[in-house]
Design an enzyme around this catalytic site. Structure first.
Site, PDB file in Angstrom:
ATOM      1  N   ARG A  30     -13.167  11.351   0.742  1.00 60.94           N
ATOM      2  CA  ARG A  30     -12.992  11.774   2.148  1.00 60.94           C
ATOM      3  C   ARG A  30     -11.568  12.251   2.420  1.00 60.94           C
ATOM      4  O   ARG A  30     -11.028  12.003   3.507  1.00 60.94           O
ATOM      5  CB  ARG A  30     -13.337  10.631   3.113  1.00 60.94           C
ATOM      6  CG  ARG A  30     -14.794  10.241   3.130  1.00 60.94           C
ATOM      7  CD  ARG A  30     -15.582  11.136   4.061  1.00 60.94           C
ATOM      8  NE  ARG A  30     -16.990  10.859   3.976  1.00 60.94           N
ATOM      9  CZ  ARG A  30     -17.657  10.098   4.836  1.00 60.94           C
ATOM     10  NH1 ARG A  30     -17.030   9.565   5.842  1.00 60.94           N
ATOM     11  NH2 ARG A  30     -18.936   9.913   4.671  1.00 60.94           N
ATOM     12  N   ARG A  44     -10.814  12.866   9.211  1.00 62.10           N
ATOM     13  CA  ARG A  44     -10.201  12.598  10.520  1.00 62.10           C
ATOM     14  C   ARG A  44      -8.797  12.018  10.483  1.00 62.10           C
ATOM     15  O   ARG A  44      -8.089  12.060  11.482  1.00 62.10           O
ATOM     16  CB  ARG A  44     -11.123  11.670  11.331  1.00 62.10           C
ATOM     17  CG  ARG A  44     -12.226  12.434  12.028  1.00 62.10           C
ATOM     18  CD  ARG A  44     -13.139  11.523  12.772  1.00 62.10           C
ATOM     19  NE  ARG A  44     -13.835  10.642  11.840  1.00 62.10           N
ATOM     20  CZ  ARG A  44     -14.584   9.620  12.215  1.00 62.10           C
ATOM     21  NH1 ARG A  44     -14.717   9.329  13.488  1.00 62.10           N
ATOM     22  NH2 ARG A  44     -15.197   8.877  11.306  1.00 62.10           N
ATOM     23  N   ARG A  67     -11.456  20.583  14.087  1.00 57.44           N
ATOM     24  CA  ARG A  67     -12.724  19.957  14.478  1.00 57.44           C
ATOM     25  C   ARG A  67     -12.912  20.019  16.002  1.00 57.44           C
ATOM     26  O   ARG A  67     -14.030  20.229  16.474  1.00 57.44           O
ATOM     27  CB  ARG A  67     -12.675  18.514  13.977  1.00 57.44           C
ATOM     28  CG  ARG A  67     -13.705  17.582  14.469  1.00 57.44           C
ATOM     29  CD  ARG A  67     -14.955  17.621  13.622  1.00 57.44           C
ATOM     30  NE  ARG A  67     -15.699  16.410  13.859  1.00 57.44           N
ATOM     31  CZ  ARG A  67     -16.252  16.102  15.014  1.00 57.44           C
ATOM     32  NH1 ARG A  67     -16.171  16.917  16.032  1.00 57.44           N
ATOM     33  NH2 ARG A  67     -16.891  14.961  15.141  1.00 57.44           N
ATOM     34  N   ASP A  83     -21.492  17.537   3.362  1.00 53.92           N
ATOM     35  CA  ASP A  83     -21.987  16.176   3.537  1.00 53.92           C
ATOM     36  C   ASP A  83     -23.192  15.973   2.636  1.00 53.92           C
ATOM     37  O   ASP A  83     -23.871  16.944   2.276  1.00 53.92           O
ATOM     38  CB  ASP A  83     -22.381  15.920   4.997  1.00 53.92           C
ATOM     39  CG  ASP A  83     -22.410  14.434   5.295  1.00 53.92           C
ATOM     40  OD1 ASP A  83     -21.360  13.855   5.563  1.00 53.92           O
ATOM     41  OD2 ASP A  83     -23.502  13.842   5.198  1.00 53.92           O
ATOM     42  N   TYR A 112     -31.366   7.215   4.679  1.00 58.34           N
ATOM     43  CA  TYR A 112     -31.090   7.880   5.963  1.00 58.34           C
ATOM     44  C   TYR A 112     -32.354   8.544   6.514  1.00 58.34           C
ATOM     45  O   TYR A 112     -32.606   8.532   7.719  1.00 58.34           O
ATOM     46  CB  TYR A 112     -29.979   8.924   5.807  1.00 58.34           C
ATOM     47  CG  TYR A 112     -28.611   8.303   5.635  1.00 58.34           C
ATOM     48  CD1 TYR A 112     -27.883   7.870   6.741  1.00 58.34           C
ATOM     49  CD2 TYR A 112     -28.033   8.145   4.383  1.00 58.34           C
ATOM     50  CE1 TYR A 112     -26.622   7.297   6.603  1.00 58.34           C
ATOM     51  CE2 TYR A 112     -26.781   7.571   4.229  1.00 58.34           C
ATOM     52  CZ  TYR A 112     -26.080   7.147   5.337  1.00 58.34           C
ATOM     53  OH  TYR A 112     -24.843   6.576   5.189  1.00 58.34           O
TER      54      TYR A 112
HETATM   55  O1  1CP Z   1     -14.674  13.543   0.517  1.00 55.96           O
HETATM   56  C1  1CP Z   1     -14.465  14.613   1.144  1.00 55.96           C
HETATM   57  O2  1CP Z   1     -13.380  14.900   1.649  1.00 55.96           O
HETATM   58  C2  1CP Z   1     -15.585  15.638   1.205  1.00 55.96           C
HETATM   59  C3  1CP Z   1     -16.436  15.558   2.318  1.00 55.96           C
HETATM   60  C4  1CP Z   1     -17.509  14.484   2.486  1.00 55.96           C
HETATM   61  C5  1CP Z   1     -18.272  13.775   1.556  1.00 55.96           C
HETATM   62  C6  1CP Z   1     -18.129  13.758   0.046  1.00 55.96           C
HETATM   63  C7  1CP Z   1     -17.965  14.134   3.768  1.00 55.96           C
HETATM   64  C8  1CP Z   1     -17.423  14.656   5.024  1.00 55.96           C
HETATM   65  N1  1CP Z   1     -19.041  13.287   3.613  1.00 55.96           N
HETATM   66  C9  1CP Z   1     -19.232  13.035   2.271  1.00 55.96           C
HETATM   67  C10 1CP Z   1     -20.257  12.214   1.646  1.00 55.96           C
HETATM   68  C11 1CP Z   1     -21.054  11.287   2.485  1.00 55.96           C
HETATM   69  N2  1CP Z   1     -21.563  11.491   3.742  1.00 55.96           N
HETATM   70  C12 1CP Z   1     -21.526  10.027   2.048  1.00 55.96           C
HETATM   71  C13 1CP Z   1     -21.285   9.475   0.670  1.00 55.96           C
HETATM   72  C14 1CP Z   1     -19.927   8.932   0.494  1.00 55.96           C
HETATM   73  C15 1CP Z   1     -19.642   7.674   1.279  1.00 55.96           C
HETATM   74  O3  1CP Z   1     -20.280   6.660   1.001  1.00 55.96           O
HETATM   75  O4  1CP Z   1     -18.774   7.741   2.160  1.00 55.96           O
HETATM   76  C16 1CP Z   1     -22.275   9.463   3.085  1.00 55.96           C
HETATM   77  C17 1CP Z   1     -22.970   8.116   3.080  1.00 55.96           C
HETATM   78  C18 1CP Z   1     -22.312  10.391   4.152  1.00 55.96           C
HETATM   79  C19 1CP Z   1     -23.025  10.259   5.430  1.00 55.96           C
HETATM   80  C20 1CP Z   1     -22.082  10.368   6.541  1.00 55.96           C
HETATM   81  N3  1CP Z   1     -21.600  11.549   7.008  1.00 55.96           N
HETATM   82  C21 1CP Z   1     -21.438   9.330   7.234  1.00 55.96           C
HETATM   83  C22 1CP Z   1     -21.613   7.855   6.942  1.00 55.96           C
HETATM   84  C23 1CP Z   1     -22.540   7.229   7.903  1.00 55.96           C
HETATM   85  C24 1CP Z   1     -22.812   5.766   7.528  1.00 55.96           C
HETATM   86  O5  1CP Z   1     -23.973   5.445   7.324  1.00 55.96           O
HETATM   87  O6  1CP Z   1     -21.831   4.996   7.413  1.00 55.96           O
HETATM   88  C25 1CP Z   1     -20.589   9.905   8.187  1.00 55.96           C
HETATM   89  C26 1CP Z   1     -19.724   9.222   9.185  1.00 55.96           C
HETATM   90  C27 1CP Z   1     -20.676  11.314   8.012  1.00 55.96           C
HETATM   91  C28 1CP Z   1     -19.895  12.358   8.724  1.00 55.96           C
HETATM   92  C29 1CP Z   1     -18.786  12.895   7.942  1.00 55.96           C
HETATM   93  N4  1CP Z   1     -18.924  13.446   6.677  1.00 55.96           N
HETATM   94  C30 1CP Z   1     -17.708  13.925   6.263  1.00 55.96           C
HETATM   95  C31 1CP Z   1     -16.758  13.673   7.313  1.00 55.96           C
HETATM   96  C32 1CP Z   1     -15.313  14.072   7.280  1.00 55.96           C
HETATM   97  C33 1CP Z   1     -17.442  13.027   8.346  1.00 55.96           C
HETATM   98  C34 1CP Z   1     -16.863  12.600   9.683  1.00 55.96           C
HETATM   99  C35 1CP Z   1     -17.206  13.667  10.654  1.00 55.96           C
HETATM  100  C36 1CP Z   1     -16.274  13.783  11.821  1.00 55.96           C
HETATM  101  O7  1CP Z   1     -16.363  12.925  12.682  1.00 55.96           O
HETATM  102  O8  1CP Z   1     -15.505  14.740  11.869  1.00 55.96           O
END
Ligand code: 1CP
Length: 372
Positions: free
Chosen positions: A44, A48, A57, A94, A171
Site C-alpha cells: 500500500r 492515504r 483523490r 485493487d 468479499y
Molecule cells: O499496495 C499498493 O500501493 C497498490 C494498491 C493496492 C493493493 C495492492 C490497493 C489500493 N489495494 C490493494 C490490495 C487489496 N485491496 C487487498 C489485499 C492486500 C491487503 O490485505 O491489504 C485487499 C484485501 C483489498 C480490499 C480493499 N480495498 C480494502 C480492505 C478492506 C478490508 O476488508 O479491510 C480497502 C480499504 C480497499 C480500498 C483501497 N485499495 C487501495 C487503497 C489505497 C485503498 C484505500 C482507498 C482510499 O480510501 O483512497
C-alpha cells in the site's frame, strides 16, 4: 557498481536519454542473486498516508474513479517512487477489480471500505457468473500497466497483482469486508461443492487477468491471500492454497522459462510455509507474526522471503524504527533472497517522513548482510 539512488528517484529524467540507471535489486533478490543491499518496497505504498495521494483523490469522485482512469492510476503508482528511493513500484489498483468486472457492483463507502450492490446470495448467482475478458472489462488496469511501464522504463520493476480466489470469494459472498466471515464459512460447511465452483471460476478469471498483466508488461506478480489465515490447515490447502497453486502452474505453463517471478502472501499463513514453498512460487510474503529466521530455515533455498516489519512500528520514534529494522535484517541474516517490506499494508495515519527514515535505515544497515 550499482546505481545512485538520487538519479533513480528522479522520474523526471527521460527514459530514452540514456541518463538513468536500471535498479533490478528487487528482481535479483527474488532470484537469490548477489546484491549490495536489501531491496525494499511497501505494501500500500501508494495511498492515504501520502498528502499527494489525498490531494488527487479529493479531486475525483471516489477511489474507483482513480483506479479506472489510467492516467490518474499511473500518477498514483509513481507517487511513492518519486518521493522515496524504493526498489519497486506496484500497480495502483485493487484486488476487487475482478468481482467488479463480474458484475457485482463494487463501490467504496467512505471510511467503511468496499461493498457490493449484488453480492452472491444463491447457487444461481454463482452458476451465472460471466466469463471475463481482461482486455475488455479490465482494460483500464492493462492501460495503467502499459502507461506506468512507459514512464518507468527499466528504472524500476513494476509489480502486478491479484487477490487469491478464496480472498475474492470472502468479499463476494459477504458483500463487504467482515469480522466474522459467517456467510463464507456457512457456504464452506453447508455447500462445499458450490464454493469450489465459485473458486474454480475465480481461478480461471485470475489466470486470464494475470496473463494479461504479464502481456501488458509487469515484471513480477503478487497474489494477496489476505483471508487465507481464517481457515483450518486442511481447509487452507483445499480452499485457498490449491487454487493459488493452480494459478501459478497455469502462469508457468504459458512461460516455461519462468520469466515473471510470483510472490505469494497469505496473511497469518506462517504455519503453511512448506506447502506454500512447494507451489512453484518464487517468494513468500510474511506478516509480522512469522519469525523470519525460522521461516528461512523452513524454506531453505526454495523461495525468497518478503517482509515482515510490523506496520505499527512506523508510529515509533527513529531509534525504535532503526532497532526494529535491525532486528528484521538480523533475523533473515546474511545473503540475498530477502525483500524488505512491512508485514501488511502501511496504515493511512503514518507520517510519510517515517517511511523516508525506514528506507534510510535499510540503506545504512543492510549492506553488512551482503557481500558484493
Ligand atoms: O499496495 C499498493 O500501493 C497498490 C494498491 C493496492 C493493493 C495492492 C490497493 C489500493 N489495494 C490493494 C490490495 C487489496 N485491496 C487487498 C489485499 C492486500 C491487503 O490485505 O491489504 C485487499 C484485501 C483489498 C480490499 C480493499 N480495498 C480494502 C480492505 C478492506 C478490508 O476488508 O479491510 C480497502 C480499504 C480497499 C480500498 C483501497 N485499495 C487501495 C487503497 C489505497 C485503498 C484505500 C482507498 C482510499 O480510501 O483512497
Amino acid at each position: 557498481m550499482l546505481e545512485n539512488d538520487h538519479t533513480l528517484n528522479d522520474l523526471t529524467l527521460k527514459a530514452n536519454d540514456g541518463s538513468f540507471k536500471t535498479n533490478d535489486r528487487f528482481l535479483k533478490a527474488l532470484a537469490h542473486q548477489k546484491l549490495d543491499r536489501t531491496p525494499i518496497w511497501i505494501m500500500r505504498q501508494a495511498g492515504r498516508y501520502l498528502p499527494e495521494y489525498r490531494e488527487l483523490r479529493n479531486k475525483v469522485k471516489d477511489f474507483l474513479t482513480l483506479c479506472k482512469t489510467p492516467e490518474l492510476a499511473t500518477r498514483v503508482t509513481l507517487q511513492p517512487v518519486q518521493r522515496f528511493p524504493l526498489d519497486a513500484a506496484i500497480v495502483f489498483s485493487d484486488i476487487l477489480t475482478i468481482p467488479d468486472a463480474l458484475g457485482l457492483g463494487l463501490h467504496f463507502v467512505e471510511n467503511e471500505g468496499p461493498q457490493f450492490r449484488r453480492p452472491l446470495r444463491t447457487a444461481k448467482d454463482i452458476e451465472q457468473l460471466p466469463k471475463i475478458d481482461p482486455e475488455t472489462e479490465l482494460r483500464y488496469v492493462m492501460d495503467t500497466i502499459r502507461m506506468t511501464k512507459h514512464e518507468l522504463s527499466t528504472r524500476l520493476p513494476l509489480i502486478g497483482f491479484a487477490g487469491s480466489p478464496w480472498t475474492l470469494a470472502t468479499y463476494m459472498v459477504e458483500g463487504k469486508g467482515s469480522k466474522q466471515f459467517n456467510e463464507i464459512k456457512r457456504l464452506l460447511y453447508c455447500e462445499p461443492a458450490l464454493l469450489h465452483q465459485l473458486l474454480s471460476h475465480l481461478t480461471q478469471a485470475t489466470i486470464d487477468y494475470l496473463n494479461a498483466q504479464i502481456a501488458a508488461g509487469v515484471d513480477a506478480l503478487m497474489i494477496f491471500d489476505t483471508w487465507g489465515g481464517l481457515l483450518s490447515q486442511t481447509h487452507y490447502f483445499s480452499y485457498s492454497l490449491n487454487y493459488m497453486q493452480k494459478i501459478i502452474q497455469a502462469l508457468l505453463l504459458k512461460q516455461p522459462h519462468k520469466k515473471i517471478p510470483i510472490i505469494l502472501f497469505t496473511k497469518n499463513g506462517g504455519l503453511h510455509l512448506d506447502e506454500m514453498a512447494e507451489t512453484g512460487c518464487d517468494a513468500i510474503g510474511l506478516d509480522w507474526l512469522a519469525d523470519l529466521q525460522h521461516a528461512r530455515q523452513r524454506v531453505g533455498h526454495r523461495v525468497a522471503l518478503q517482509g515482515n516489519l510490523d506496520p505499527a512500528t512506523l508510529y515509533a520514534n527513529q531509534p525504535t524504527i532503526r532497532s526494529e529494522v535491525a532486528n528484521v535484517l538480523r533475523a533473515y541474516g546474511k545473503g540475498s533472497g530477502h525483500i524488505f517490506n512491512l508485514g501488511h499494508g502501511i496504515p493511512p495515519d503514518v507520517h510519510p517522513d517515517k517511511v523516508g527514515f525506514l528506507i534510510e535505515a535499510i540503506h545504512e544497515l543492510s549492506p553488512a548482510y551482503h557481500s558484493l
